[in-house]
Design a protein around this motif. Structure first.
Motif, short mmCIF file in Angstrom:
data_model
loop_
_atom_site.label_atom_id
_atom_site.label_comp_id
_atom_site.label_asym_id
_atom_site.label_seq_id
_atom_site.Cartn_x
_atom_site.Cartn_y
_atom_site.Cartn_z
N LEU A 173 0.77 -2.04 -9.06
CA LEU A 173 -0.44 -2.75 -8.64
C LEU A 173 -0.71 -3.92 -9.58
O LEU A 173 -1.21 -4.97 -9.15
CB LEU A 173 -1.64 -1.82 -8.53
N LEU A 174 -0.38 -3.77 -10.87
CA LEU A 174 -0.60 -4.87 -11.82
C LEU A 174 0.31 -6.05 -11.53
O LEU A 174 -0.01 -7.19 -11.90
CB LEU A 174 -0.38 -4.39 -13.25
N ALA A 175 1.44 -5.81 -10.86
CA ALA A 175 2.34 -6.90 -10.50
C ALA A 175 1.87 -7.66 -9.27
O ALA A 175 2.37 -8.75 -8.98
CB ALA A 175 3.75 -6.37 -10.27
N THR A 220 0.84 -1.19 0.00
CA THR A 220 0.00 0.00 0.00
C THR A 220 0.88 1.25 0.00
O THR A 220 2.11 1.16 0.00
CB THR A 220 -0.97 -0.01 1.20
N GLY A 221 0.24 2.41 -0.02
CA GLY A 221 0.96 3.68 0.05
C GLY A 221 0.43 4.51 1.19
O GLY A 221 -0.65 4.26 1.71
N ARG A 222 1.18 5.53 1.56
CA ARG A 222 0.76 6.42 2.64
C ARG A 222 0.28 7.74 2.03
O ARG A 222 0.91 8.28 1.13
CB ARG A 222 1.91 6.67 3.60
N GLY A 223 -0.83 8.24 2.54
CA GLY A 223 -1.34 9.52 2.07
C GLY A 223 -2.31 9.36 0.91
O GLY A 223 -3.04 8.38 0.82
N LYS A 224 -2.30 10.32 0.00
CA LYS A 224 -3.25 10.35 -1.11
C LYS A 224 -2.76 9.57 -2.33
O LYS A 224 -3.48 9.47 -3.32
CB LYS A 224 -3.54 11.80 -1.53
N PHE A 225 -1.55 9.06 -2.25
CA PHE A 225 -0.97 8.35 -3.39
C PHE A 225 -0.61 6.91 -3.00
O PHE A 225 0.02 6.69 -1.97
CB PHE A 225 0.29 9.04 -3.90
N ASN A 267 -4.64 2.93 -2.19
CA ASN A 267 -5.24 3.92 -1.29
C ASN A 267 -5.54 5.25 -1.96
O ASN A 267 -6.25 6.08 -1.39
CB ASN A 267 -4.30 4.17 -0.10
N GLY A 268 -5.02 5.48 -3.15
CA GLY A 268 -5.23 6.78 -3.80
C GLY A 268 -4.83 6.70 -5.25
O GLY A 268 -5.16 5.74 -5.94
N PHE A 269 -4.08 7.68 -5.73
CA PHE A 269 -3.65 7.70 -7.12
C PHE A 269 -2.57 6.64 -7.36
O PHE A 269 -1.58 6.58 -6.64
CB PHE A 269 -3.10 9.07 -7.49
N ALA A 270 -2.78 5.82 -8.39
CA ALA A 270 -1.78 4.85 -8.83
C ALA A 270 -1.54 5.13 -10.31
O ALA A 270 -2.32 4.70 -11.17
CB ALA A 270 -2.27 3.43 -8.62
N LEU A 271 -0.49 5.87 -10.59
CA LEU A 271 -0.25 6.37 -11.94
C LEU A 271 1.10 5.89 -12.46
O LEU A 271 2.06 5.75 -11.68
CB LEU A 271 -0.28 7.89 -11.96
N SER A 281 -12.20 6.03 -3.68
CA SER A 281 -11.73 7.29 -4.27
C SER A 281 -10.47 7.12 -5.12
O SER A 281 -9.98 8.09 -5.69
CB SER A 281 -11.43 8.30 -3.16
N ALA A 282 -9.95 5.90 -5.21
CA ALA A 282 -8.70 5.68 -5.94
C ALA A 282 -8.87 5.96 -7.43
O ALA A 282 -9.96 5.79 -8.00
CB ALA A 282 -8.21 4.26 -5.73
N LYS A 283 -7.79 6.35 -8.07
CA LYS A 283 -7.76 6.55 -9.51
C LYS A 283 -6.47 5.95 -10.05
O LYS A 283 -5.40 6.07 -9.42
CB LYS A 283 -7.86 8.03 -9.87
N VAL A 284 -6.57 5.30 -11.20
CA VAL A 284 -5.41 4.64 -11.79
C VAL A 284 -5.27 5.06 -13.24
O VAL A 284 -6.24 5.46 -13.90
CB VAL A 284 -5.52 3.10 -11.69
N GLY A 285 -4.05 4.95 -13.76
CA GLY A 285 -3.83 5.30 -15.15
C GLY A 285 -2.38 5.16 -15.54
O GLY A 285 -1.48 5.12 -14.69
N LEU A 286 -2.16 5.09 -16.84
CA LEU A 286 -0.82 5.03 -17.43
C LEU A 286 -0.66 6.25 -18.34
O LEU A 286 -0.94 6.17 -19.54
CB LEU A 286 -0.63 3.73 -18.21
N PRO A 287 -0.22 7.37 -17.79
CA PRO A 287 -0.19 8.63 -18.55
C PRO A 287 1.10 8.88 -19.33
O PRO A 287 1.34 10.00 -19.78
CB PRO A 287 -0.35 9.68 -17.44
#
Length: 260
Positions: free
Chosen positions: A115-117, A53-58, A104-108, A126-132
């Protein structure tokens, strides 16, 4: 000195937390720490499952772009950076113990590749994911083009990669990128409960072979995948835990596995 990785224990579950404010960016040092941590967890018989996991919003905003900027203009260095990240995430995916992502939040970018691993993925609502990466003139380089296509199919993977768009947890769940979406405040407890249930109620040898059967067999021709499954089933058939598990079922009692 740590780049921002914390490891805690909850019984037989290890909790790996990325804690590198402000965005939990994956520096080269942090990737090295992740690699070393998972080598240690693989070798530790006291650990039967892992939560990441991550700490905070990311969860993680991906690669450390300021660090990466210094390598731009050099294709050899760029390839080496990609291969470094791939090795780390291969180490995570290859762990013979269940790895549960708690997003826990943004996974970019590299955060989504991380996360895919992981084997099973929980996400906060509230999480958001993407490959930008295409927004930066790049492509995913830590396994994202390959793992996402294997997860959602080539066309959907291309849609997400070519546009570089973020998606919310609900869409990620619909596409099969995450398996559970839970309220933000319940994420850690839900993911930990899932991992704890595996660690406490299952045989480590059967968990390891289930992971191997699915992950090693997914890209093989069906006949080869079936042969692998049969071989692993045979190994388990000779194990003490299989005798205990079947015996406990017949005797209508709870099994006591010895992980052998």
């Amino acid at each position: 000195m740590s780049e921002g990785l914390r490891i805690e224990r909850d019984g037989r579950v290890a909790i790996v937390t990325i804690d590198r404010p402000p965005a939990n960016a994956l520096s080269q040092g942090l990737l090295q720490e992740l690699d070393e941590a998972f080598q240690e967890l693989a070798a530790d018989p006291a650990v039967k499952a892992v939560v990441v996991t991550g700490r905070g919003k990311f969860f993680s905003a991906g690669a450390d772009l300021k660090e990466m900027q210094g390598a731009l203009g050099d294709a050899t260095r760029g390839r080496a950076l990609a291969e470094r990240g791939q090795r780390t995430f291969d180490q995570i995916e290859g762990l013979p113990k269940p790895v549960v992502a708690a997003v826990n939040g943004f996974a970019l970018g590299g955060g989504m590749e991380l996360l895919l691993a992981c084997h099973v993925r929980f996400a906060a609502a509230s999480a958001k994911v993407g490959l930008p990466e295409t927004n930066l003139g790049l492509i995913p380089g830590y396994g994202g083009t390959q793992r996402l296509a294997r997860t959602v199919g080539a066309a959907t993977a291309l849609d997400l990669i070519l546009t570089g768009r973020m998606i919310d947890a609900a869409e990620a769940h619909r596409l099969g990128i995450v398996q559970r979406v839970v309220p933000d405040e319940a994420l850690r407890d839900e993911a930990l409960a899932y991992a704890r249930a595996l660690a406490e109620a299952k045989s480590a040898v059967s968990l390891a072979r289930a992971l191997r059967a699915v992950l090693a067999g997914r890209e093989r021709p069906l006949a080869e995948g079936l042969a692998l499954e049969a071989a692993l089933f045979g190994e388990l058939f000779a194990s003490a835990d299989a005798r205990e598990g079947v015996g406990a079922f017949v005797e209508k009692r709870k099994p006591t596995f010895q992980d052998r």
